[in-house]
Design a protein around this motif. Structure first.
Motif, mmCIF file in Angstrom:
data_model
loop_
_atom_site.group_PDB
_atom_site.id
_atom_site.type_symbol
_atom_site.label_atom_id
_atom_site.label_comp_id
_atom_site.label_asym_id
_atom_site.label_seq_id
_atom_site.Cartn_x
_atom_site.Cartn_y
_atom_site.Cartn_z
ATOM 1 N N ARG A 54 0.815 -1.269 -0.018
ATOM 2 C CA ARG A 54 -0.122 0.032 -0.170
ATOM 3 C C ARG A 54 0.740 1.267 -0.005
ATOM 4 N NH1 ARG A 54 -3.222 -3.440 3.340
ATOM 5 N NH2 ARG A 54 -5.503 -3.743 2.298
ATOM 6 N N ALA A 55 1.889 1.309 0.858
ATOM 7 C CA ALA A 55 2.751 2.406 1.023
ATOM 8 C C ALA A 55 3.507 2.684 -0.589
ATOM 9 C CB ALA A 55 4.002 2.174 1.788
ATOM 10 N N PHE A 56 3.848 1.742 -1.421
ATOM 11 C CA PHE A 56 4.609 1.684 -2.635
ATOM 12 C C PHE A 56 3.536 2.275 -3.609
ATOM 13 C CE2 PHE A 56 5.336 0.038 -6.934
ATOM 14 C CZ PHE A 56 6.563 0.364 -7.165
ATOM 15 N N ALA A 57 2.140 1.842 -3.624
ATOM 16 C CA ALA A 57 0.988 2.295 -4.631
ATOM 17 C C ALA A 57 0.952 3.664 -4.174
ATOM 18 C CB ALA A 57 -0.201 1.472 -4.290
ATOM 19 N N LYS A 58 0.961 4.179 -3.034
ATOM 20 C CA LYS A 58 1.084 5.538 -2.717
ATOM 21 C C LYS A 58 1.937 6.385 -3.170
ATOM 22 C CE LYS A 58 -0.042 8.591 1.266
ATOM 23 N NZ LYS A 58 -0.080 8.742 2.614
ATOM 24 N N GLU A 59 3.208 5.877 -2.917
ATOM 25 C CA GLU A 59 4.327 6.753 -3.536
ATOM 26 C C GLU A 59 4.373 6.640 -4.824
ATOM 27 O OE1 GLU A 59 9.179 5.686 -3.659
ATOM 28 O OE2 GLU A 59 8.220 5.817 -1.501
ATOM 29 N N ARG A 60 4.178 5.585 -5.622
ATOM 30 C CA ARG A 60 4.122 5.735 -7.162
ATOM 31 C C ARG A 60 2.663 6.294 -7.635
ATOM 32 N NH1 ARG A 60 8.341 2.624 -9.683
ATOM 33 N NH2 ARG A 60 10.057 3.284 -8.580
ATOM 34 N N ARG A 61 1.797 6.569 -6.930
ATOM 35 C CA ARG A 61 0.706 7.060 -7.333
ATOM 36 C C ARG A 61 -0.151 6.227 -8.296
ATOM 37 N NH1 ARG A 61 2.323 13.499 -8.499
ATOM 38 N NH2 ARG A 61 2.792 13.884 -6.463
ATOM 39 N N LEU A 62 -0.087 5.050 -7.750
ATOM 40 C CA LEU A 62 -0.752 3.953 -8.435
ATOM 41 C C LEU A 62 -2.443 3.960 -8.286
ATOM 42 C CD1 LEU A 62 1.584 0.906 -8.164
ATOM 43 C CD2 LEU A 62 1.366 2.809 -9.908
ATOM 44 N N GLY A 63 -3.037 3.138 -8.630
ATOM 45 C CA GLY A 63 -4.726 3.085 -8.615
ATOM 46 C C GLY A 63 -4.891 2.096 -7.227
ATOM 47 N N ASP A 64 -6.062 1.651 -7.310
ATOM 48 C CA ASP A 64 -6.513 0.987 -6.008
ATOM 49 C C ASP A 64 -5.502 -0.062 -5.671
ATOM 50 O OD1 ASP A 64 -7.964 -0.712 -4.540
ATOM 51 O OD2 ASP A 64 -9.594 -0.988 -5.912
ATOM 52 N N ALA A 65 -4.984 0.161 -4.316
ATOM 53 C CA ALA A 65 -4.242 -0.835 -3.436
ATOM 54 C C ALA A 65 -4.752 -2.163 -3.269
ATOM 55 C CB ALA A 65 -3.704 -0.078 -2.485
ATOM 56 N N ASP A 66 -5.828 -2.132 -3.126
ATOM 57 C CA ASP A 66 -6.315 -3.300 -2.650
ATOM 58 C C ASP A 66 -6.532 -4.239 -3.885
ATOM 59 O OD1 ASP A 66 -6.927 -2.793 -0.051
ATOM 60 O OD2 ASP A 66 -8.888 -1.881 -0.317
ATOM 61 N N ALA A 67 -6.966 -3.802 -5.051
ATOM 62 C CA ALA A 67 -6.638 -4.534 -6.335
ATOM 63 C C ALA A 67 -5.140 -4.899 -6.620
ATOM 64 C CB ALA A 67 -7.244 -3.554 -7.576
ATOM 65 N N LEU A 68 -4.334 -4.253 -6.420
ATOM 66 C CA LEU A 68 -3.005 -4.582 -6.611
ATOM 67 C C LEU A 68 -2.666 -5.725 -5.604
ATOM 68 C CD1 LEU A 68 -0.140 -3.835 -7.744
ATOM 69 C CD2 LEU A 68 0.301 -2.444 -6.053
ATOM 70 N N LEU A 69 -3.059 -5.687 -4.342
ATOM 71 C CA LEU A 69 -2.611 -6.675 -3.358
ATOM 72 C C LEU A 69 -3.230 -8.159 -3.986
ATOM 73 C CD1 LEU A 69 -3.089 -5.135 0.131
ATOM 74 C CD2 LEU A 69 -1.113 -6.614 -0.894
ATOM 75 N N GLU A 70 -4.492 -7.987 -4.515
ATOM 76 C CA GLU A 70 -5.223 -9.179 -5.112
ATOM 77 C C GLU A 70 -4.418 -9.551 -6.036
ATOM 78 O OE1 GLU A 70 -9.495 -10.955 -6.501
ATOM 79 O OE2 GLU A 70 -9.212 -9.070 -5.664
ATOM 80 N N LEU A 71 -4.031 -9.101 -7.093
ATOM 81 C CA LEU A 71 -3.359 -9.072 -8.307
ATOM 82 C C LEU A 71 -1.989 -9.863 -7.705
ATOM 83 C CD1 LEU A 71 -2.588 -7.033 -11.345
ATOM 84 C CD2 LEU A 71 -0.821 -8.091 -10.132
ATOM 85 N N LEU A 72 -1.311 -9.408 -6.993
ATOM 86 C CA LEU A 72 -0.127 -9.875 -6.310
ATOM 87 C C LEU A 72 -0.145 -11.063 -5.897
ATOM 88 C CD1 LEU A 72 1.644 -6.734 -4.875
ATOM 89 C CD2 LEU A 72 2.322 -7.817 -7.014
ATOM 90 N N ARG A 73 -1.315 -11.512 -5.138
ATOM 91 C CA ARG A 73 -1.727 -12.764 -4.391
ATOM 92 C C ARG A 73 -1.895 -13.706 -5.520
ATOM 93 N NH1 ARG A 73 -4.698 -9.663 -0.486
ATOM 94 N NH2 ARG A 73 -3.691 -9.657 1.283
ATOM 95 N N LEU A 74 -2.887 -13.309 -6.586
ATOM 96 C CA LEU A 74 -3.024 -14.310 -7.671
ATOM 97 C C LEU A 74 -1.623 -14.744 -8.586
ATOM 98 C CD1 LEU A 74 -6.370 -12.837 -8.978
ATOM 99 C CD2 LEU A 74 -6.117 -14.875 -7.561
ATOM 100 N N ALA A 75 -0.792 -13.612 -8.744
ATOM 101 C CA ALA A 75 0.294 -13.750 -9.291
ATOM 102 C C ALA A 75 1.335 -14.819 -8.584
ATOM 103 C CB ALA A 75 1.073 -12.461 -9.510
ATOM 104 N N ASP A 76 1.397 -14.607 -7.146
ATOM 105 C CA ASP A 76 2.192 -15.535 -6.426
ATOM 106 C C ASP A 76 1.566 -16.891 -6.418
ATOM 107 O OD1 ASP A 76 4.134 -15.667 -4.098
ATOM 108 O OD2 ASP A 76 2.584 -16.373 -3.137
ATOM 109 N N GLU A 77 0.520 -17.284 -6.602
ATOM 110 C CA GLU A 77 -0.210 -18.422 -6.785
ATOM 111 C C GLU A 77 0.297 -19.185 -8.116
ATOM 112 O OE1 GLU A 77 -4.316 -20.865 -6.531
ATOM 113 O OE2 GLU A 77 -4.394 -18.960 -6.519
ATOM 114 N N CYS A 78 0.087 -18.057 -9.359
ATOM 115 C CA CYS A 78 0.393 -18.586 -10.625
ATOM 116 C C CYS A 78 2.194 -19.032 -10.634
ATOM 117 C CB CYS A 78 0.244 -17.470 -11.589
ATOM 118 S SG CYS A 78 -1.342 -17.389 -12.014
ATOM 119 N N ILE A 79 2.862 -18.183 -9.981
ATOM 120 C CA ILE A 79 4.441 -18.591 -10.131
ATOM 121 C C ILE A 79 4.504 -19.781 -9.346
ATOM 122 C CG2 ILE A 79 6.710 -17.642 -9.229
ATOM 123 C CD1 ILE A 79 5.627 -16.034 -11.528
ATOM 124 N N ARG A 80 3.989 -19.985 -8.070
ATOM 125 C CA ARG A 80 4.537 -21.245 -7.318
ATOM 126 C C ARG A 80 3.800 -22.322 -7.839
ATOM 127 N NH1 ARG A 80 1.762 -21.197 -3.157
ATOM 128 N NH2 ARG A 80 0.399 -19.344 -3.184
#
Length: 584
Positions: free
Chosen positions: A357-383
């Motif tokens: 969330r701090a990174f999303a704020k610093e980089r002025r990204l969009g929905d931080a919760d959407a980013l977190l969900e994306l990362l969780r799904l990506a983590d599962e895809c990698i593993r």
């Protein structure tokens, strides 16, 4: 430097949080496959004043960002190209003088940003003339290196330490004045090196960061995971100048590896090596989140004595076509995100969710919760799709190497072959689970496209990940499905489509898909016998390892390499140091 029964009396070393800073030196380096193991000095030597000005500007951006995130030190290459010695030939000394002048300006930029400077060093890098001169003078390498370090540390008071690599040398593709080679081959030689060099570092009040990373060559090749080898090198050494640096696992930067137990076997100051530009997981071309994995390691490391920091590789590592530069390219958002989260987790004990969330704020990204969900799904895809979980969780050793938990993807290559099919079917018993996880991950990737739009991160990166992972899913079907008679033509068609899409001018580098469906003419029973004979599931060596696998296979490999070189795959013999190093 002293010898004693208890290393706890060594001086306390301040916390060290290192980030590598080699990215700017790859500007304009136009090769299809780039060796990211160190600065390409052959490329650097051809550059003019304008290029060096750009390097300084890039370093300023990198250094200020890294310092603001919490790093206090940078690593940069390398002693061989910056240290002067009379035994080096005059034309090479002339080039070194130029490098020194330019790198002093780079060092000034880094120091102005408030960062300490650690310079890397391979043991041992030399020119042909230097090696010949040492032989004629009968000067031991350790004596030469002690002289070199004394001069270098005198000449560069702005350098706070040297990062020493003894277990890996330059790749076969390196064309340069200097080429490194493995001269430390036993634990006793490693110990002799430390005893010979540490007094020089103590004299100058600088640090030697000694890396235990090895690629399995020679008796020292199991230093990173074997407790006895580790003990024979470090026991009773006490020095205010020594810091031991270890990768988090017992192999390279892969997942599914338990924390290296050698962190708990010495009271010497230690740092853990982490990688945020994942060389085996796309190099930042798509999200490969490391935060939750590193958060778990950080919790375990709190129980280890005298862990004083970390070394984060954000650009270094791998032979790949991917070329995004951390901190410098807007497209490097996934590596930057990993790096930000890593330092917050390791240094500050932050939760991954808070760091994201701090990174999303610093980089002025969009929905931080959407980013977190994306990362969780990506983590599962990698593993579960980049890796095959059942295989990845198995502990396997060959000679002095822990076998990587990933077989079908290596750097920028995806392998689909009948031989791999045989091997994976031997190790993976629950084929249905492997197939189900692949299908689930493909569903994840469709969901990630929508989340990327909401999070304001590159949707094209998710599209690229989806296209690449669809090929992985097809290969999974080839390996484990029993009712896919048309799978081979489907893979070949998908390969052509993938190559065509990403070969268009201006589009991103792509994986190479290497297919070979020719049947392996080996009875499955014989394959099982070979695997059981050559590989082991324990860290300790079996009797057969000591009698045959360690020494006997070296002789057999040398015979094959000399008489039947075509038996050795081109990729294995030409990539990096070459597969022959495993048999030394």
């Amino acid at each position: 430097m002293s010898l004693g029964a208890d290393a706890a009396s060594a001086s306390v070393v301040s916390p060290i949080h290192i980030i590598d800073a080699i990215g700017p030196f790859f500007r304009g380096y136009d090769r299809r496959v780039i060796n990211w193991s160190k600065i390409p000095w052959d490329h650097v030597g051809r550059q003019g004043a304008a290029w060096w000005e750009q390097v300084c500007r890039d370093l300023n951006v990198l250094a200020r960002q890294a310092a603001s995130w919490g790093f206090n030190t940078v690593s940069i290459d390398d002693v061989a190209h910056l240290a002067l010695h009379d035994m080096v030939e005059p034309d090479v000394r002339h080039r070194i003088e130029r490098y020194r002048a330019e790198m002093r300006r780079c060092f000034a930029v880094l120091k102005k940003a408030g960062l300490n400077i650690h310079v890397t060093m391979d043991v041992f890098s030399a020119t042909p003339w230097l090696k010949k001169s040492l032989r004629i003078a009968r000067k031991p390498v350790n004596v030469y290196l002690a002289e070199l370090m004394d001069r270098f540390l005198t000449d560069f008071p702005e350098v706070s330490g040297i990062i020493v690599r003894i277990g890996e040398s330059d790749g076969k593709d390196v064309k340069d004045d200097f080429h490194s080679q493995l001269v430390i081959q036993t634990p006793e030689q490693a110990r002799e090196f430390l005893l010979a060099l540490l007094p020089t570092f103590e004299k100058h009040q600088r640090l030697m960061v000694f890396r235990t990373w090895t690629v399995g060559a020679y008796p020292i090749g199991d230093l990173m995971w074997h407790r006895d080898t580790f003990s024979r090198v470090f026991d009773s050494i006490v020095s205010s100048a020594l810091v031991v640096s270890m990768k988090y696992g017992e192999s390279d930067f892969f997942r599914y590896l338990p924390l290296n137990r050698n962190f708990f076997r010495t009271s010497l100051p230690k740092i853990v090596e982490l990688q945020t530009r994942r060389e085996y997981e796309g190099c930042g071309e798509y999200p490969s989140p490391t935060g939750w994995m590193y958060e778990e390691y950080a919790r375990e490391l709190r129980q280890a004595e005298n862990v004083i920091g970390c070394m984060v590789w954000c650009q270094t590592g791998g032979w790949v076509p991917f070329r995004r530069l951390a901190f410098l390219d807007a497209e490097a958002v996934w590596t930057d995100l990993n790096t930000f989260v890593t330092i917050r987790v390791m240094k500050d004990g932050a939760l991954v969710e808070d760091a994201v969330r701090a990174f999303a704020k610093e980089r002025r990204l969009g929905d931080a919760d959407a980013l977190l969900e994306l990362l969780r799904l990506a983590d599962e895809c990698i593993r579960e799709l980049l890796y095959i979980e059942e295989y990845a969780r198995q502990k396997l050793f060959f000679r002095r190497v822990r076998i990587p938990p990933m077989l079908q993807v290596y750097w920028g290559n995806i392998f689909v072959s009948h031989s791999l099919r045989r091997l994976l079917r031997y190790f993976v018993r629950d084929a249905d689970a492997a197939l189900r996880s692949a299908r689930r991950c493909l569903d994840n990737l469709d969901r990630m496209m929508e989340l990327a739009e909401r999070a304001h991160v590159p949707v094209k990166d998710i599209e690229y990940m989806r296209d690449t992972f669809r090929l992985l899913a097809l290969s999974r079907e080839y390996y484990f499905a029993e009712d896919s008679a048309d799978i081979e033509p489907r893979i070949l068609a998908a390969k052509v489509e993938y190559k065509t899409k990403y070969a268009k001018r201006g589009l991103r580098p792509r994986y190479r898909i290497k297919t070979d469906f020719k049947p392996l003419l080996l009875n499955p029973r014989y394959l099982a016998w070979a695997v059981q004979f050559l590989m082991r599931r324990q860290r300790g060596y079996r009797v057969v390892d000591r009698i045959v696998v360690l020494d006997g296979l070296s002789l057999i490999y040398r015979f094959i390499a000399a008489r039947k070189p075509h038996w050795i795959p081109g990729f294995a013999s030409k990539s990096a140091m070459g597969v022959d190093v495993v048999f030394k």
